[in-house]
Design a protein around this motif. Structure first.
Motif, mmCIF file in Angstrom:
data_model
loop_
_atom_site.group_PDB
_atom_site.id
_atom_site.type_symbol
_atom_site.label_atom_id
_atom_site.label_comp_id
_atom_site.label_asym_id
_atom_site.label_seq_id
_atom_site.Cartn_x
_atom_site.Cartn_y
_atom_site.Cartn_z
ATOM 1 N N TRP B 361 0.853 -1.202 0.000
ATOM 2 C CA TRP B 361 0.000 0.000 0.000
ATOM 3 C C TRP B 361 0.882 1.242 0.000
ATOM 4 O O TRP B 361 2.062 1.197 0.364
ATOM 5 N N GLY B 369 -7.565 8.811 1.264
ATOM 6 C CA GLY B 369 -8.952 8.394 1.178
ATOM 7 C C GLY B 369 -9.076 6.893 1.032
ATOM 8 O O GLY B 369 -8.265 6.135 1.550
ATOM 9 N N SER B 370 -10.112 6.485 0.306
ATOM 10 C CA SER B 370 -10.412 5.064 0.162
ATOM 11 C C SER B 370 -9.935 4.587 -1.199
ATOM 12 O O SER B 370 -10.338 5.119 -2.231
ATOM 13 N N LEU B 371 -9.073 3.602 -1.193
ATOM 14 C CA LEU B 371 -8.397 3.194 -2.423
ATOM 15 C C LEU B 371 -8.943 1.871 -2.956
ATOM 16 O O LEU B 371 -9.351 0.990 -2.193
ATOM 17 N N LEU B 430 -8.874 -5.321 8.181
ATOM 18 C CA LEU B 430 -8.153 -4.094 7.842
ATOM 19 C C LEU B 430 -7.608 -3.398 9.099
ATOM 20 O O LEU B 430 -6.602 -2.697 9.041
ATOM 21 N N LEU B 438 -4.429 0.184 7.032
ATOM 22 C CA LEU B 438 -5.393 0.109 5.944
ATOM 23 C C LEU B 438 -6.816 0.438 6.382
ATOM 24 O O LEU B 438 -7.687 0.646 5.526
ATOM 25 N N GLY B 440 -10.147 1.875 6.999
ATOM 26 C CA GLY B 440 -10.793 3.052 6.450
ATOM 27 C C GLY B 440 -10.251 3.497 5.115
ATOM 28 O O GLY B 440 -10.695 4.505 4.558
ATOM 29 N N HIS B 441 -9.286 2.763 4.567
ATOM 30 C CA HIS B 441 -8.656 3.225 3.334
ATOM 31 C C HIS B 441 -8.706 2.212 2.207
ATOM 32 O O HIS B 441 -8.031 2.392 1.191
ATOM 33 N N VAL B 442 -9.491 1.182 2.380
ATOM 34 C CA VAL B 442 -9.663 0.213 1.301
ATOM 35 C C VAL B 442 -11.111 0.234 0.873
ATOM 36 O O VAL B 442 -12.008 0.017 1.691
ATOM 37 N N ASP B 443 -11.324 0.508 -0.393
ATOM 38 C CA ASP B 443 -12.683 0.583 -0.913
ATOM 39 C C ASP B 443 -13.148 -0.808 -1.314
ATOM 40 O O ASP B 443 -12.778 -1.325 -2.372
ATOM 41 N N ASP B 480 -19.139 -5.783 -6.184
ATOM 42 C CA ASP B 480 -17.932 -5.068 -5.762
ATOM 43 C C ASP B 480 -16.720 -5.453 -6.598
ATOM 44 O O ASP B 480 -15.691 -4.777 -6.526
#
Lengths: 201, 831
Positions: B361, B369-371, B430, B438, B440-443, B480
């Motif tokens: 990452w 943000g969310s990646l 996460l 990670l 809050g940062h993985v979409d 998704d």
């Protein structure tokens, strides 16, 4: 004479042609026996582990860890036509690449008598599609081709090399045991061993 | 009346004496009698109108002068005034006002865009009058008239003398429309005097692109490699009112709508504006190279402005590529194989058996943000630690990448299970992975699955299980998964079980693959079969000289064939391809998609070696406004297309059949007309295609009728089809090089336009690998040919895109390659 010598040398030296790829699988010669039994160790598991190398196989709580010496050409991992490694009529779980060393590690459920059950490469297939009947047919073909089990002496020697029986808690513990065997018998695959030992969360 | 210095002003002049003014119907009021001597007694210092004469009175109350108003009317207090109206435009000569007229561009801005923005690409009319008022009448649609304050004026407006002078603006609001603007002099007695200006609207054209060595002479595109020359052009055929005009060509840093509204000054980033003189008829002499651009961290975004009034600012009468809410006019991309600007962190851990993962990452993820999440599922005998080349690369560009232990040994079902369980595990942990970095940062709604080899089929099988309801994850769902990419996948299952369904599907494979070889006598090896089952957007990247294990770090050397490119180069291609693909699909940057849509020769990653050969295929999902002229799929009669039109041909040995090498050998046989096609070989495979040939000295063709009611292509932008050279055919062997031919569009009036797609690149020569039969040449390599419809009407070529009746392929030496045998598929037009 010099010309003959040169021709003989050329036959030994791999062709420099860029068209050539990896050694072809000797399909017509299958089934082919494993050449040597290097080590064997029994293990038990407190928590049952799925066994997906044969269709509808029950989860296992015991088995044998095996270190084999095989023709590297047979061991080389293939995506499509990969020969199935059998112990008797059961497809064994391959644990490493075994290429180019020819040292192939495997796992087989239960307590097969290795002086009775031959270890061999059968026809290519996806093990998850094989059932018990398929295994028996492969075994019959192997026996018909003259493949026999290792001798009692060979098995004893391998048992000595394999060390004490492994009493393991679960699949994760088995992974660590396999990692140790990779480092011992196929040290060139150390990264694979390290991957098995990745720390838990 | 034509000015040499262009301005956006369209002066409406009412002159006492007006050379060249457009006058119709002068009605003087003239009795011929002289005024009475006492006419000025009570009008000292005034101008009187008496019997059609203008009488000027001096301060003493005597008649100072009289004038017969023969050329107009007499206006009290003013004198003789000509009845003359002139809509004079600096772009359009007087004689062309009602023919060529004025062309207004329509920028892709929202309908409710404020006037402060619209005026920037409008055309300004300055209204003035020596006497009387002016009425304007706008008839037609697609054009809106505004006053100087931005209020809409409707279709009829009268300006009194007190309201003049004033400025009004014409803005195009819908493309492809026609209108007329008529000015009428409202002075009493002059009401019959008018002037009319024809107005047409066109979608604001691209301005940036590259010269071509043949008609249409220029290709308008949006994506460039950093450091490669950018050119700018205006098609005088599209904008005839600009023919002969000169503009300063600026490339400026991109600005959004609002920014342009407040700041119009032009700051060129290429070292100074270039001068563009628009030719009179042809794109060939209407272009200029403007320089090279910087790609920044990944891409640089720019707008092109043609400043016709050369005032150093964007304003009415200028052209811009583009004025839009979202995208820029053009983009320059860095070498896509190079690492991005983010330092990379990684962690290796295990959640248990078959849950070993290595995750990469961006180090600064906390601020990003969310990646999107990329999951990599390796192949049989491979290891999850073998994909640093891809994980580090994508993470450096802002993605989270997780490569996992993949249970491929037993087969595809177990491999698909580990793809599913590992994706679930990461999303469910996460807060723990990497010390919680990670969280809050993985979409979890933007997941990409990349699988290699058995893993390549495994990810497709995993998706099929999701779609069929056979597996229900905890932390994500089928929707998704937004993109699946398979690297040289096996095809053990029927494609009904390894089915990509409607997800966007990408295939990357090497023609020198020595494991999953792609050869026709190995059903499991024919990876194109999965591509053939894809119902969503399909992208294929087929790399000559790349082996199977070139796409991981450490597998044995399996590459088979000549001109092997090696692992390093194969991974350059892989990095470039994946970064372009993800930037397009997840960065929502359409321009990045050009790396997968345009012919490889036309655009490819800058880091890829010049002698690496790649075949790009892009087939968008059906629907979405696409008109398929012939899918070569659903209608097996060679003389009828799938859209119902007739197909006429004199090409040799045509055949429409399954996309299958029927005899399982690559050597050519007349009994195997689609030799070398490896898209069909198992139950459920259904891809079909057309094949035909021509010999040296022949000039042949095949023509598709456009069915009645389907001929209005004015709303489409691209003609597309897939094509490949047939491997080991004698004509292919004889040609021994890239192949091209000419595409002709025919309209209902008999107008025709020919475009050779060789202007952009040729169909790749099949990879010269031997084996699987005599001769040399591996699987047929489908390339997508995309020709902008604007190319067919370039430089004023007379073709009515709203009334097309046929599409024709012309083959033979006059039209392209002298000889060849080709496979063709999916002939369609796209919005």
């Amino acid at each position: 004479m010099i010309r003959s010598l040169l021709l003989a040398l050329c036959a030994l030296i791999p062709s420099a042609s860029a068209q050539e790829g990896p050694e072809p699988l000797p399909l017509s010669e299958l089934p082919i026996a494993a050449e040597r039994l290097l080590a064997v160790a029994p293990f038990t598991l407190q928590e049952a582990r799925p066994y997906s190398w044969m269709r509808n196989h029950a989860p296992i709580r015991e088995g044998l860890l095996l270190a084999l010496e095989v023709d590297p050409v047979l061991a080389r991992p293939r995506q499509t036509a990969e020969p199935v490694l059998y112990v008797g009529g059961v497809a064994a779980e391959r644990l490493n690449a075994g290429y180019p060393s020819g040292h192939l590690l495997a796992l087989v459920p239960g307590k097969p008598d290795l002086t009775v059950e031959p270890i061999f490469f059968g026809q290519p297939d996806l093990p998850e599609r094989l059932d018990a009947d398929d295994g028996q047919r492969a075994l019959a073909e192997a026996r018909a081709s003259g493949i026999v089990a290792f001798s009692a002496a060979q098995v004893r020697s391998a048992q000595a090399a394999g060390g004490a029986a492994l009493g393991l808690r679960d699949s994760r513990a088995l992974d660590f045991a396999v990692a140790a065997w990779i480092e011992a018998w196929a040290p060139e695959e150390a990264e694979r061993a390290a991957g098995l030992r990745a720390p838990g969360m | 009346m034509r000015a040499t210095h262009l301005s956006t002003l369209l002066p409406l002049l009412l002159l006492p004496a007006c050379d060249g003014c457009h006058s119709t119907g002068v009605v003087p009021d003239d009795t011929g009698e002289p005024p009475a001597p006492d006419a000025c007694d009570d009008a000292a210092g005034q101008v009187l109108c008496l019997d059609g004469q203008a009488v000027t009175c001096d301060e003493a109350g005597d008649i100072a002068a009289t004038e017969e108003c023969t050329a107009g009317v007499c206006e009290e207090g003013v004198g003789c005034v000509a009845c003359a109206v002139d809509l004079a435009d600096v772009f359009v000569p007087e004689a062309d006002e009602e023919s060529t007229g004025l062309v207004l561009v329509v920028d892709p801005v929202p309908p409710d865009t404020q006037f402060s923005v619209r005026r920037l690409t409008s055309r300004a009319i300055e209204l003035s009058a020596a006497a009387g008022g002016v009425s304007l009448s706008l008839v037609g649609d697609g054009v809106t008239l505004y006053d100087g304050g931005g209020a809409e004026l409707g279709t009829a407006v009268t300006f009194t003398p007190a309201e003049l002078p004033t400025a009004v603006f014409l803005a195009g609001t819908a493309a492809g429309r026609e209108a007329t603007l008529t000015a009428t002099h409202t002075l009493a007695g002059c009401e019959a005097v008018t002037d009319t200006l024809r107005l047409r609207t066109v979608a604001a054209p691209d301005l940036a692109g590259e010269p071509l060595d043949r008609f249409p002479d220029f290709s308008f595109v949006n994506a460039f490699n950093e450091g490669e020359p950018v050119s700018v052009a205006v098609d005088p055929g599209l904008l005839p009112d600009r023919a002969g005009a000169t503009a300063d060509a600026y490339v400026v840093q991109h600005r959004h709508l609002g920014t342009w509204a407040s700041t119009q000054d032009l700051v060129d980033v290429t070292g100074g504006a270039e001068t563009l003189t628009v030719g009179t008829t042809s794109l060939a002499d209407s272009q200029v190279e403007v320089g090279t651009l910087d790609g920044g961290d990944l891409f640089g975004d720019y707008d092109v402005v043609l400043d016709f009034d050369q005032d150093g600012a964007l304003g009415p009468g200028d052209l811009i590529d583009h004025l839009s809410e979202g995208s820029a006019g053009l983009y320059a991309f860095i070498d896509l194989s190079q690492a991005g600007s983010h330092a990379v962190e990684q962690a290796q851990y295990s959640g248990g058996s078959w849950l070993g993962q290595r995750t990469y990452w961006p180090q600064d993820i906390a601020s990003l943000g969310s990646l999107p999440l990329v999951v990599v599922s390796h192949g049989n005998g491979h290891d999850y630690t073998w994909y640093d080349w891809l994980g580090e690369h994508l993470a450096s560009h802002g993605y989270v990448v997780m490569s996992h232990q993949n249970n491929t040994g037993p087969g595809i079902e177990t491999a698909s299970t580990t793809t599913l369980t590992n994706t679930d595990y990461l999303l469910g942990n996460l807060g723990s992975i990497g010390g919680g970095a990670l969280a809050g940062h993985v979409d979890g709604q933007r997941i990409i699955w990349i699988g290699h080899s058995r893993g390549g089929e495994g990810v497709v099988r995993a998706y099929d299980r999701l779609r069929d309801g056979q597996y229900t994850p905890t932390n994500f769902g089928a929707d998704d998964i937004r993109l699946i990419s398979s690297i040289a996948p096996t095809v053990f299952n029927n494609v009904s079980d390894s089915d990509p369904h409607g997800v966007a599907y990408h295939l990357l494979a090497g023609a020198a693959d020595g494991d999953v070889t792609g050869q026709p006598d190995c059903t499991q090896c024919q990876f194109f079969r999965i591509a053939g089952a894809a119902q969503g957007d399909l992208m294929v990247t087929y790399v000559q000289g790349a082996g199977h294990n070139d796409f991981n770090c450490c597998g044995f050397d399996d590459a088979t064939g000549p001109d092997q490119i090696g692992r390093t180069e194969a991974q350059v291609v892989g990095k470039s391809t994946y970064l372009a693909l993800l930037t397009w699909r997840f960065g929502e940057l359409e321009a990045a998609g050009e790396y997968l849509q345009r012919m490889y020769d036309d655009l490819h990653g800058a880091g890829i070696a010049a002698d690496t050969v790649v075949a790009n295929l892009y087939r968008p999902a059906s629907g979405g406004g696409i008109f398929v002229l012939d899918d070569l799929q659903s209608e097996s009669d060679l003389s009828v297309s799938s859209s119902g039109g007739a197909v006429a041909y004199d090409v040799t040995s045509p055949a429409e059949a399954l996309s299958q090498d029927a005899d399982d050998r690559f050597n050519w046989s007349e009994r195997d007309p689609l030799n070398g096609m490896t898209w069909v070989d198992g139950w459920g495979d259904s891809s079909r295609a057309l094949s035909f040939e021509w010999a040296a000295g022949e000039e042949l063709s095949i023509e598709w009728e456009v069915p009645a009611g389907e001929g209005d292509w004015s709303g489409f932008s691209v003609l597309s089809f897939a094509a490949a050279q047939v491997t080991r055919h004698p004509n292919t062997t004889s040609l021994d090089g890239p192949l091209d031919f000419t595409v002709t569009l025919v309209d209902g009036a008999g107008g025709e336009s020919d475009v050779s797609f060789g202007a952009w690149g040729g169909l790749t020569t099949p990879y010269k690998r031997t084996g699987n039969g005599g001769g040399q040449g591996w699987a047929d390599e489908l390339n997508t040919v995309r020709i902008p419809l604007g190319a067919f009407t370039a430089s004023g070529t007379a073709l009515d895109l709203s009334d097309l009746v046929a599409v024709r392929f012309h083959v033979g030496g006059v039209w392209g390659s002298a000889t060849g045998r080709v496979v063709v598929d999916d002939l369609e037009v796209l919005p």
